[in-house]
Design a protein around this motif. Structure first.
Motif, PDB file in Angstrom:
ATOM      1  N   LEU A 140      35.477  41.145  42.697  1.00 62.94           N
ATOM      2  CA  LEU A 140      36.703  40.356  42.786  1.00 62.94           C
ATOM      3  C   LEU A 140      37.604  40.542  41.570  1.00 62.94           C
ATOM      4  O   LEU A 140      38.707  40.003  41.531  1.00 62.94           O
ATOM      5  N   MET A 142      37.254  39.314  38.580  1.00 61.96           N
ATOM      6  CA  MET A 142      37.452  38.044  37.882  1.00 61.96           C
ATOM      7  C   MET A 142      37.164  38.155  36.394  1.00 61.96           C
ATOM      8  O   MET A 142      36.274  38.886  35.976  1.00 61.96           O
ATOM      9  N   ALA A 164      37.147  32.117  51.427  1.00 59.29           N
ATOM     10  CA  ALA A 164      37.870  32.597  50.248  1.00 59.29           C
ATOM     11  C   ALA A 164      37.537  31.689  49.070  1.00 59.29           C
ATOM     12  O   ALA A 164      37.007  30.586  49.234  1.00 59.29           O
ATOM     13  N   ARG A 175      44.734  31.481  42.062  1.00 58.45           N
ATOM     14  CA  ARG A 175      44.941  32.443  43.129  1.00 58.45           C
ATOM     15  C   ARG A 175      43.756  32.325  44.086  1.00 58.45           C
ATOM     16  O   ARG A 175      42.682  31.831  43.710  1.00 58.45           O
ATOM     17  N   LEU A 177      41.175  34.356  46.558  1.00 58.29           N
ATOM     18  CA  LEU A 177      40.654  35.689  46.855  1.00 58.29           C
ATOM     19  C   LEU A 177      39.697  35.632  48.034  1.00 58.29           C
ATOM     20  O   LEU A 177      38.787  34.791  48.057  1.00 58.29           O
ATOM     21  N   ARG A 227      36.452  44.515  35.470  1.00 58.49           N
ATOM     22  CA  ARG A 227      37.786  44.195  35.995  1.00 58.49           C
ATOM     23  C   ARG A 227      38.642  45.456  36.096  1.00 58.49           C
ATOM     24  O   ARG A 227      39.366  45.652  37.073  1.00 58.49           O
ATOM     25  N   CYS A 230      37.304  47.428  39.081  1.00 61.70           N
ATOM     26  CA  CYS A 230      37.787  46.842  40.330  1.00 61.70           C
ATOM     27  C   CYS A 230      39.232  47.262  40.591  1.00 61.70           C
ATOM     28  O   CYS A 230      39.575  47.693  41.694  1.00 61.70           O
ATOM     29  N   THR A 246      48.136  41.104  42.529  1.00 59.22           N
ATOM     30  CA  THR A 246      47.748  39.834  43.150  1.00 59.22           C
ATOM     31  C   THR A 246      46.262  39.583  42.987  1.00 59.22           C
ATOM     32  O   THR A 246      45.828  38.469  42.664  1.00 59.22           O
ATOM     33  N   LEU A 247      45.476  40.620  43.180  1.00 64.98           N
ATOM     34  CA  LEU A 247      44.022  40.508  43.049  1.00 64.98           C
ATOM     35  C   LEU A 247      43.629  40.065  41.645  1.00 64.98           C
ATOM     36  O   LEU A 247      42.794  39.161  41.464  1.00 64.98           O
ATOM     37  N   GLY A 249      45.585  38.648  39.365  1.00 58.85           N
ATOM     38  CA  GLY A 249      46.272  37.452  38.894  1.00 58.85           C
ATOM     39  C   GLY A 249      47.164  37.703  37.705  1.00 58.85           C
ATOM     40  O   GLY A 249      47.355  36.822  36.867  1.00 58.85           O
TER      41      GLY A 249
END
Length: 286
Positions: A140, A142, A164, A175, A177, A227, A230, A246-247, A249
């Motif tokens: 994700l 994060m 989500a 946000r 996800l 991160r 990803c 967007t993913l 943030g």
């Protein structure tokens, strides 16, 4: 009152008052903790009995003698300038000595995604708790502070498509996800409360989450590099930089661009292919 671990009660009192002021500003817990940490370090230097007695020369010398990375130095400067500006605005001082600190240009970081092999090995060897931290960071994208705060009872949402996760990002921005089905099930099956609880009843600190993940990754790889991995792989899959923004943030698309690594071999292939086309054009024109 939070223990600021300083030798002077005057410093402790002012740091705690600033903490309360930052909470009133609705700053994120991570931002508040970072800024108070910077002030506690300065307090331990014992430059003066209270922060309002620190001189410009002493503050500049103290910050200058530390061999910090550029981004760390920028963060410290920001904390000090905001603290003394607050002191000025609340009539605690008549002099903002932090304005002596020079501006520091941001570094231009290169994308540094973790090695897929390193991540796979870490996932196999990690215990269930750390493996879940790894998945949230890797799948994700994060941040460690976002992983630390996950509270499935409060943060899981369901719509017509599936489950989500509401992610609590920097600057109190949230946000949502989408979750892979198996990851969603793990979060739904988790005990009540924070996903990664601490002994004091809250959640684990972001620092400790990052430490646990870095230990699992080994070889000097950090949690933040998950991160980057990803971001890089999602961009390779979608070719959509706004989607990656967007993913992750990010408020700025320019920040996202620094997370996406480009395969050098693809650059070489692209240049070679274009050169070949131009060579063909020159040949046909002769």
């Amino acid at each position: 009152m939070t223990n600021t671990n300083t030798s002077s009660p005057a410093w402790a009192k002012e740091i705690e008052s600033w903490r309360v002021a930052m909470k009133a500003m609705r700053l994120s817990p991570q931002t508040i903790e970072l800024r108070t940490y910077h002030l506690r370090r300065l307090a331990r230097a014992q430059l003066a009995e209270s922060p309002w007695e620190v001189s410009r020369a002493d503050l500049l010398e103290w910050t200058g003698k530390h061999d910090w990375r550029r981004e760390t130095a920028r963060a410290v400067r920001s904390s000090f300038r905001r603290f003394w500006a607050w002191g000025l605005s609340t009539s605690r001082t008549k002099d903002n000595v932090a304005d002596v600190l020079p501006m520091i240009r941001p570094e231009q970081p290169q994308p540094r995604p973790a090695s897929s092999t390193v991540v796979v090995t870490a996932m196999k060897d990690a215990d269930a708790r750390v493996a879940l931290m790894l998945r949230l960071a890797n799948e994700l994208g994060m941040r460690r502070g976002e992983v630390a705060q996950v509270h499935p009872e409060n943060d899981l949402v369901h719509d017509l498509v599936g489950w989500a996760l509401v992610v609590h990002g920097k600057g109190s921005r949230k946000r949502v996800l989408p979750l892979p089905d198996d990851l969603a099930q793990l979060l739904r099956d988790a005990p009540s409360g924070y996903l990664f609880p601490s002994p004091d009843g809250g959640h684990l600190s972001p620092h400790w989450v990052g430490t646990l993940v870095s230990r699992a990754l080994a070889d000097g790889t950090t949690m933040h590099q998950l991160r980057h991995l990803c971001a890089t792989e999602v961009h390779e899959q979608t070719h959509d930089l706004r989607l990656v923004q967007t993913l992750l943030g990010h408020a700025s698309l320019a920040t996202t661009q620094r997370y996406v690594a480009v395969d050098d071999s693809k650059v070489r292939d692209a240049i070679a292919a274009r050169s070949h086309r131009w060579s063909s054009s020159r040949s046909s024109g002769e």
